[in-house]
Design a protein around this motif. Structure first.
Motif: not given
Length: 324
Positions: A113, A116-117, A119-121, A123, A292
Motif C-alpha cells: 500500500r 501504491a501511494r 507511485k501516484t506521486a 508514476p 511515504c
C-alpha cells in the motif's frame, strides 16, 4: 582430462529443481528437456561431491546437504541479481528504479500500500517488492541489493541504517472460547500448563519471550513452532495452543482466523522501522519513499485497537530521520 567446472547452467538447473520439486517441471520452466536437467544435476553432484537430492523411484526430494547448498546458492544469487538489475538500469538509460523489501506480512500489506501511494506521486519510477524472512531482508538491505525495507525488530538492530517509526507491545493470541479469554490482560503466570505455539528457536522474538517466562519462573508447554504470524494464528485458531506475537500480524490475522487477542505484560516491545543500506547516501527519490512509507506505517498502525494507548512514536524532531 581437465576437471569439469561448475557453470551457471548447473546452478540454474539446481535452483529450478529445488523450486519446482521435479526434473520434469524444472525442464519445462527452463525450456529444455528432462534428460538435460537430470544430466546437469548429476554433473553438479559429482563436482560438489554432495548428494543434493534423495531419490525414491520417480520421487525426488532435497537432501540435507542439498538444502544447505541451496542456502549458499541463494546468497550468491543476491549479488548476481544486483548485477543484472544494474545492467537493466543502464540499458534503460538510467530509468529510476527502487527495490524494497519486507517480511511476508508487511510486504503483502503495508509495504504494497505504501508503494501504491508512492507511485501516484512518482508514476515513472519502477518499484520492485521483495519478501523474505527477517534475516534475508536484512541481508538484502545490508548488501545493497534492496534500497530500503520495512521491518519489525525485537532485539538488536541489524547491520543497516535504521529509521525507527514507532514502538508497540506484543499481544497474546488465544483460540476462540479459550478459558483465558475471560481475562482483560494476561501475564506469564496465566499461561502455566497451557499448550503454547512458539516462534522458532533462532528468532529474536523467541529469545525475548523465553527470557520473560524464565524471569517469571514459568515453563512454557510448547506444542508447535512457526515462523510466520499467519501460521501461528492458524495453529492457535485450530486449538493447538496460545501464543504471543506482534500486534499488526495479530489484528490482520483476526480478520480471517477466529482468534482472541489480549494485552500482555510485562511489555514485549516490537519496533516498526525502515531499513536502508549502511553508508548509503539517500537521494531525493529514497527520501521521498521513506517519507511515504513512514506516513503509511503511522496511519495503519494507529488504526489497530488500543494503538493510541500503547504506541510509542520514536523521537525524530523536525521531521529529520532518527538513524542508529
Amino acid at each position: 582430462m581437465a576437471q569439469r567446472r561448475m557453470t551457471f547452467r548447473h546452478i540454474e538447473a539446481f535452483r529450478a529443481v529445488m523450486a519446482a520439486g521435479s526434473m520434469t517441471e524444472a525442464a519445462r520452466q527452463l525450456h529444455t528437456s528432462q534428460p538435460q536437467v537430470s544430466r546437469l544435476i548429476a554433473q553438479l553432484e559429482a563436482m560438489t561431491g554432495l548428494p543434493l537430492f534423495d531419490r525414491s523411484g520417480s520421487r525426488l526430494s532435497p537432501s540435507l546437504d542439498g538444502m544447505r547448498f541451496h542456502t549458499e546458492v541463494d546468497r550468491a544469487f543476491v549479488g548476481l541479481t544486483s548485477l543484472e538489475a544494474a545492467a537493466t538500469r543502464i540499458r534503460a538509460f538510467g530509468a529510476e528504479r527502487l527495490r524494497v523489501a519486507a517480511m511476508p506480512r508487511l510486504a503483502g500489506g503495508l509495504l504494497s500500500r505504501a508503494v501504491a501511494r508512492f507511485k501516484t506521486a512518482h508514476p515513472d519510477v519502477i518499484v520492485a517488492i521483495h519478501s523474505g524472512d527477517d534475516e534475508t531482508v536484512n541481508r538484502w538491505v545490508s548488501s545493497g541489493f534492496c534500497d530500503a525495507a520495512l521491518t519489525m525488530i525485537y532485539g538488536d538492530a541489524p547491520d543497516s541504517r535504521l529509521e525507527h517509526v514507532l514502538t508497540m507491545d506484543c499481544v497474546a493470541v488465544l483460540p476462540p472460547d479459550h478459558p483465558l479469554g475471560a481475562r482483560a490482560s494476561l501475564r506469564p503466570e496465566d499461561f502455566r500448563g497451557f499448550p503454547f505455539v512458539a516462534s522458532p528457536l533462532a528468532s529474536a522474538l523467541r529469545a525475548r519471550i523465553d527470557a520473560v517466562f524464565h524471569t517469571a519462573g514459568v515453563e512454557m508447554t510448547i506444542t508447535a513452532e512457526a515462523g510466520l504470524g499467519s501460521a501461528i494464528c492458524t495453529l492457535v485458531s485450530a486449538g493447538l495452543g496460545v501464543s504471543l506475537m506482534n500486534p499488526l500480524a495479530a489484528y490482520e490475522e483476526a480478520k480471517v482466523s477466529p482468534i482472541l487477542i489480549r494485552p500482555f505484560a510485562p511489555a514485549l516491545p516490537v519496533r516498526f522501522a525502515l531499513l536502508f543500506p549502511p553508508d548509503h547516501t539517500r537521494g531525493r527519490l529514497m527520501r521521498a519513499f521513506g517519507a511515504c512509507a513512514r506516513a503509511m506505517m503511522l496511519e495503519e498502525l494507529a488504526r489497530l485497537p488500543g494503538a493510541a494507548a500503547q504506541a510509542v512514536p520514536e523521537a525524530i524532531g523536525n521531521g529529520s530521520q532518527a538513524l542508529v
